[in-house]
Design a protein around this motif. Structure first.
Motif, mmCIF file in Angstrom:
data_model
loop_
_atom_site.group_PDB
_atom_site.id
_atom_site.type_symbol
_atom_site.label_atom_id
_atom_site.label_comp_id
_atom_site.label_asym_id
_atom_site.label_seq_id
_atom_site.Cartn_x
_atom_site.Cartn_y
_atom_site.Cartn_z
ATOM 1 N N ARG A 188 0.843 -1.205 0.000
ATOM 2 C CA ARG A 188 0.000 0.000 0.000
ATOM 3 C C ARG A 188 0.876 1.253 0.000
ATOM 4 N NH1 ARG A 188 -3.485 -2.306 3.735
ATOM 5 N NH2 ARG A 188 -2.595 -1.150 5.461
ATOM 6 N N ALA A 189 1.869 1.284 0.889
ATOM 7 C CA ALA A 189 2.753 2.446 0.983
ATOM 8 C C ALA A 189 3.571 2.614 -0.299
ATOM 9 C CB ALA A 189 3.676 2.297 2.189
ATOM 10 N N ALA A 190 4.137 1.502 -0.797
ATOM 11 C CA ALA A 190 4.954 1.560 -2.016
ATOM 12 C C ALA A 190 4.140 2.098 -3.177
ATOM 13 C CB ALA A 190 5.513 0.171 -2.330
ATOM 14 N N THR A 191 2.918 1.626 -3.303
ATOM 15 C CA THR A 191 2.035 2.066 -4.390
ATOM 16 C C THR A 191 1.796 3.573 -4.328
ATOM 17 O OG1 THR A 191 0.941 -0.080 -4.375
ATOM 18 C CG2 THR A 191 -0.230 1.728 -5.456
ATOM 19 N N TYR A 192 1.577 4.091 -3.125
ATOM 20 C CA TYR A 192 1.339 5.520 -2.953
ATOM 21 C C TYR A 192 2.496 6.329 -3.546
ATOM 22 C CZ TYR A 192 1.092 10.112 -0.810
ATOM 23 O OH TYR A 192 1.074 11.471 -0.625
ATOM 24 N N PHE A 193 3.726 5.948 -3.210
ATOM 25 C CA PHE A 193 4.879 6.725 -3.670
ATOM 26 C C PHE A 193 5.150 6.492 -5.161
ATOM 27 C CE2 PHE A 193 5.562 6.795 0.914
ATOM 28 C CZ PHE A 193 5.827 8.144 1.093
ATOM 29 N N TYR A 194 4.898 5.280 -5.625
ATOM 30 C CA TYR A 194 5.091 4.995 -7.045
ATOM 31 C C TYR A 194 4.178 5.880 -7.885
ATOM 32 C CZ TYR A 194 5.981 2.343 -11.278
ATOM 33 O OH TYR A 194 6.348 1.980 -12.541
ATOM 34 N N ARG A 195 2.936 6.000 -7.443
ATOM 35 C CA ARG A 195 1.965 6.851 -8.152
ATOM 36 C C ARG A 195 2.344 8.319 -8.072
ATOM 37 N NH1 ARG A 195 -3.575 3.807 -6.356
ATOM 38 N NH2 ARG A 195 -3.307 2.030 -7.768
ATOM 39 N N ALA A 196 3.111 8.687 -7.027
ATOM 40 C CA ALA A 196 3.564 10.080 -6.878
ATOM 41 C C ALA A 196 4.859 10.328 -7.662
ATOM 42 C CB ALA A 196 3.772 10.406 -5.404
ATOM 43 N N GLY A 197 5.259 9.365 -8.514
ATOM 44 C CA GLY A 197 6.375 9.596 -9.422
ATOM 45 C C GLY A 197 7.722 9.068 -8.951
ATOM 46 N N PHE A 198 7.737 8.335 -7.869
ATOM 47 C CA PHE A 198 9.014 7.775 -7.391
ATOM 48 C C PHE A 198 9.298 6.458 -8.107
ATOM 49 C CE2 PHE A 198 7.939 10.908 -4.376
ATOM 50 C CZ PHE A 198 9.139 11.380 -3.877
ATOM 51 N N THR A 199 10.519 6.357 -8.646
ATOM 52 C CA THR A 199 10.826 5.208 -9.505
ATOM 53 C C THR A 199 11.875 4.267 -8.910
ATOM 54 O OG1 THR A 199 12.348 6.714 -10.632
ATOM 55 C CG2 THR A 199 10.216 6.313 -11.689
#
Lengths: 323, 323
Positions: A164-175
């Motif tokens: 859940r946390a990883a998805t949040y940041f991935y969607r915010a552009g973190f690669t």
């Protein structure tokens, strides 16, 4: 005990019941008379003798992985909050992140007269525990899953909450993600969390911090090297609160790294991390509730209702939890 | 036990010695034979029966004030480091800053078969402890001084170290001090520290943070109010690490207050405070060493050398300690 019974004019069995707090099985008058006799004779129940009769110490062992972590102390506090209200006392054993030490503690618990065991295990398999704890005392497992275990378990939803946390940041552009953890393969909690991150990110660096002893300067240098060699938006993901506080928080406090390029998340257990770094979105576990749930299950077993509470019990973690 | 003795062809007393780890009192061959017999018979020593014979559980109770504080957990770690090497296991009881709870724990320790007690007391007087612990087990007192006590004590030099820190800041031009503490009068540690500050500063404000439960927002507001109403150079002095981390560190991190006008010191126990706020000059206690010293004294008493180690033992705190 005979003298107390004689002076109070009751049976030895009634004195024994009184000493074990089974006051519902006698009149208030009887209890008062026994109490008076005990005071008069200045009688101190001999623990070993009492234990021979009752097989109960009213003490529950809580063996935790390492009290350097808030998780372990909070777990103990939570367990105690329930144990107390059922007139048990919880005592803490600290495995100190040392498997050999865990073995010795379990052996000591086996040799002495504890009524039950709440265990946050270091070992991965139930067999290792059964080799030490040969007595048939109720056991509840906290925080980490065991292979080949038939004991009730109370755990966090490690995989789902990390994902859940990883998805949040991935969607915010973190690669990219840099993970701070002790040996990922050594504990089910870490494996599950790492799996949740792997589901989302392809570019993963891991800084492996040895659990028993680590060189702070070396960990810092390794982290700074990984940070300096990338231009991508990178998430720093601490698999436990201590690594956040010791290694990541100082970088943000001292403005060493750019908060636009780097963001942070972590599994955290206390209000402390949040108070220090209110802008960081944390994954908040609830070790107090995990401990309390373990104690509730243990009490059920001690009361003879064990069959209803077997299996896996999940205490969900919350992402971006606010105080 | 009889069966083991018979199979190993030794006396029951020898088996008993073996079970208590007194291996120096038998040949290696004898020990091996007994071990073999135990394995063959799958014999589990009954703890209560064993305790009746030996009066020893090889477990030492360590009762601490509150494991929310690093001080208490470090004390326990230090005690364990020594106990382990003498084949004792330390178990932790948490008084949870609650006097009633401390009474119950001491009563439970009295009722059960612990070999000794290391106590960081909440209560101020030895009498309260003697009312609960009626058995004659060795006791060593940690961290806080007791009235009317004949037990050995291991404490920090609270007065001298607080005075040393206060003097440093006074000479650097600081004329006021705001002290963050729980009820100063309730513990010898706090009284001594406060006395050290009073020796140096005349203008003192105290923010009283209730130990058992406190409203974070209220404490914050009270602190901000005291900060905003003064133009003098003011020292913020936390009498324990938790108040530094929860209430003072965030103000500096978020640059709410001017570091020219305000500086900070605190009694701190771990590397954490230092890692987060490296510029702050802290008073570093050594709870690990205090715990270890307590355990050393306890072991001496258990070995029959108690008379040499009575009295007060000081573990000095260091001002402006560096990692």
């Amino acid at each position: 005990m005979k003298d107390v019974a004689s002076l109070a004019n009751v049976s030895i069995a009634t004195v024994s019941r009184y000493l074990n707090g089974e006051l519902n099985r006698m009149s208030t008058q009887t209890a008062a008379t026994i109490k008076e006799a005990i005071t008069k004779l200045n009688y101190v129940p001999n623990s070993a003798a009492r234990q021979m009769v009752t097989h109960s110490s009213k003490i529950v062992a809580v063996a935790v992985a390492n009290i350097d972590d808030y998780f372990s102390t909070e777990l103990f506090k939570g367990a105690n909050s329930i144990l107390e209200s059922h007139h048990y006392t919880g005592v803490l054993f600290d495995s100190d992140s040392d498997n050999q030490r865990e073995n010795e503690l379990l052996n000591s618990i086996n040799q002495n007269n504890f009524d039950g065991l709440i265990l946050q295990p270091l070992t991965d398999t139930a067999d290792t525990i059964r080799q030490q704890v040969k007595r048939d005392i109720p056991i509840v497992v906290a925080d980490r899953e065991l292979e080949k275990s038939s004991w009730p378990e109370v755990i966090t939803d490690n995989y789902a909450s990390a994902q859940r946390a990883a998805t949040y940041f991935y969607r915010a552009g973190f690669t990219r993600v840099i993970v701070l953890s002790s040996d990922v393969s050594a504990a089910s909690t870490r494996r599950e969390r790492f799996r949740g991150i792997q589901d989302v990110f392809e570019k993963i660096d891991v800084i492996n911090i040895p659990e028993e002893s680590y060189q702070r300067q070396q960990v810092k240098a390794e982290l700074m090297q990984l940070i300096s060699k990338t231009n991508e938006k990178t998430l720093l993901f601490a698999l436990k609160e201590r690594w956040l506080l010791e290694f990541i928080a100082p970088l943000f406090v001292s403005k060493v790294i750019d908060p636009q390029q780097f963001q942070v998340t972590a599994f955290a257990d206390t209000r402390l991390a949040h108070a220090l770094t209110p802008e960081i979105k944390l994954i908040h576990q609830n070790p107090f509730l995990i401990g309390a749930s373990c104690a509730e299950i243990l009490i059920e077993i001690l009361n003879g209702n064990g069959t209803q509470v077997r299996g896996k019990n999940i205490v969900p973690a919350e992402f971006d939890w606010r105080d």
